[in-house]
Design an enzyme around this catalytic site. Structure first.
Site, PDB file in Angstrom:
ATOM      1  N   TRP A  34       0.834  -1.213   0.000  1.00  0.00           N
ATOM      2  CA  TRP A  34       0.000   0.000   0.000  1.00  0.00           C
ATOM      3  C   TRP A  34       0.863   1.254   0.000  1.00  0.00           C
ATOM      4  O   TRP A  34       1.994   1.253   0.491  1.00  0.00           O
ATOM      5  CB  TRP A  34      -0.965  -0.002   1.189  1.00  0.00           C
ATOM      6  N   GLU A  77       6.312   9.125  14.105  1.00  0.00           N
ATOM      7  CA  GLU A  77       6.638   8.498  12.819  1.00  0.00           C
ATOM      8  C   GLU A  77       7.509   9.419  11.962  1.00  0.00           C
ATOM      9  O   GLU A  77       8.412   8.965  11.266  1.00  0.00           O
ATOM     10  CB  GLU A  77       5.358   8.149  12.045  1.00  0.00           C
ATOM     11  N   HIS A 115       4.334   5.752   6.853  1.00  0.00           N
ATOM     12  CA  HIS A 115       3.438   5.959   7.993  1.00  0.00           C
ATOM     13  C   HIS A 115       3.248   7.447   8.302  1.00  0.00           C
ATOM     14  O   HIS A 115       2.121   7.933   8.388  1.00  0.00           O
ATOM     15  CB  HIS A 115       3.969   5.231   9.242  1.00  0.00           C
ATOM     16  N   THR A 168       3.968   0.284  19.019  1.00  0.00           N
ATOM     17  CA  THR A 168       3.322   1.078  17.966  1.00  0.00           C
ATOM     18  C   THR A 168       2.186   0.291  17.324  1.00  0.00           C
ATOM     19  O   THR A 168       1.179   0.870  16.924  1.00  0.00           O
ATOM     20  CB  THR A 168       4.306   1.542  16.868  1.00  0.00           C
TER      21      THR A 168
HETATM   22 FE   LIG Z   1       7.593   0.445  13.071  1.00  0.00          FE
HETATM   23 FE   LIG Z   2       5.788   3.211  11.896  1.00  0.00          FE
END
Ligand SMILES: [Fe+2]
Ligand SMILES: [Fe+2]
Length: 326
Positions: A34, A77, A115, A168
């Protein structure tokens, strides 16, 4: 000290081949995995403005705490340059620029990079965020770096990353289900795919440590004990906002996460238990005296931490973040 580093490098060479064998399992092919644009409104189409309108309407339902947690997660992130540069300093990683460990580091970074990219774009479009304030925090966090107590030791580092990828995973997964409850299915999907990346990464780092336990159990056990004594700090523990000192925002971010049940003291213990189980800590033999002591300390730790967690009160203070509009 010389011996310590040499031994670490030797072990890194030893587990490199196992890592390379498994790399395709732990990291997905770039062409088919993705991408952020799979989830975001397409600005080249004339449906764009309608899609943004819909996105903003669903984002209106998200609670203040959830937005705060999401921003904190996004900034965490976005501080990826810190994590990549630190991984390259781990003993045995940059021994060879074209070697397996550098390859792992680059490919892991490339996967992680999506992310922050996805969450940042979502937050920008959501209309809920003062982007300039968030961007200042991001720049600060990257400039401030972190101090996670691992040194350049691969054992301590991979124990840290095993823990952290699991943490996470939990946190993105919970944001996904909370977003769904608040009526934002798009955000829920986004956090869901991110969470599953983190789960895969956790498997990888846990596997590296498993391999280390096979060849150097006492030192691995001592490293595990040492990391748990220091406590696993979150990578964004230096988080701050404009005008504040290093780390001053971090506690408010974790308070919001604790309040919402996104990531709690109990989750910390659950992750520890999972690692104890996956690394077969209880049944590890072949340990020297320090290794035995380390194992006993680790085995007793979950119960101790649970007692502490039980006494913890839920944080009440509703802090006003500069990041959030209105
Ligand atoms: Fe990670
Ligand atoms: Fe991450």
């Amino acid at each position: 000290m010389k011996f310590f580093e040499e031994k670490r490098r030797e072990v890194m060479v030893h587990i490199e081949k196992f890592m390379l064998e498994k790399m395709n399992e732990y990291l997905k092919p770039i062409d088919t995995i993705w991408q952020p644009s799979d989830f975001l409104p397409d600005s080249s189409r004339d449906t764009f403005f309608n899609e943004i309108k819909e996105l903003q309407e669903s984002a209106q339902g998200l609670s203040y705490d959830l937005i705060a947690v999401l921003i904190g997660d996004t900034i965490t992130e976005e501080a990826l340059p810190t994590y990549e540069s630190w991984l390259t300093m781990v003993e045995g990683v940059s021994r060879n620029e074209e070697g397996g460990w550098m390859k792992w580091t680059r490919h892991w970074t490339a996967e992680e990079n999506r992310h922050g990219d996805l969450l940042n774009k979502y937050l920008y479009l959501s209309g809920r965020v003062d982007m300039r304030m968030m961007e200042i925090s991001t720049q600060y966090l990257i400039a401030d770096g972190f101090d996670i107590g691992t040194g350049h030791d691969p054992y301590r580092n991979f124990i840290y990353t095993s823990f952290q990828e699991l943490a996470t995973n939990v946190s993105h997964r919970r944001v996904a289900s909370q977003a769904k409850k608040d009526g934002d299915t798009l955000l829920s999907k986004m956090c869901g795919v991110i969470a599953s990346d983190e789960a895969r990464h956790a498997k990888a780092y846990k596997y590296f440590i498993e391999k280390i336990f096979e060849v150097d159990p006492s030192e691995a056990m001592i490293a595990f004990e040492d990391m748990m004594r220091k406590k696993i700090v979150m990578p964004a523990h230096f988080l701050r906002e404009v005008g504040l000192k290093i780390g001053q925002t971090f506690g408010h971010f974790t308070d919001a996460a604790q309040r919402l049940g996104i990531y709690t003291a109990i989750d910390y213990v659950d992750i520890l238990k999972e690692l104890i189980e996956d690394w077969h800590i209880e049944s590890t033999t072949d340990l020297n005296e320090a290794g035995e002591k380390a194992r006993d300390y680790i085995m007793n730790l979950p119960a101790r931490l649970l007692r502490v967690a039980d006494r913890m009160k839920n944080p009440m203070l509703e802090y006003k973040f500069t990041w959030i509009n209105g």
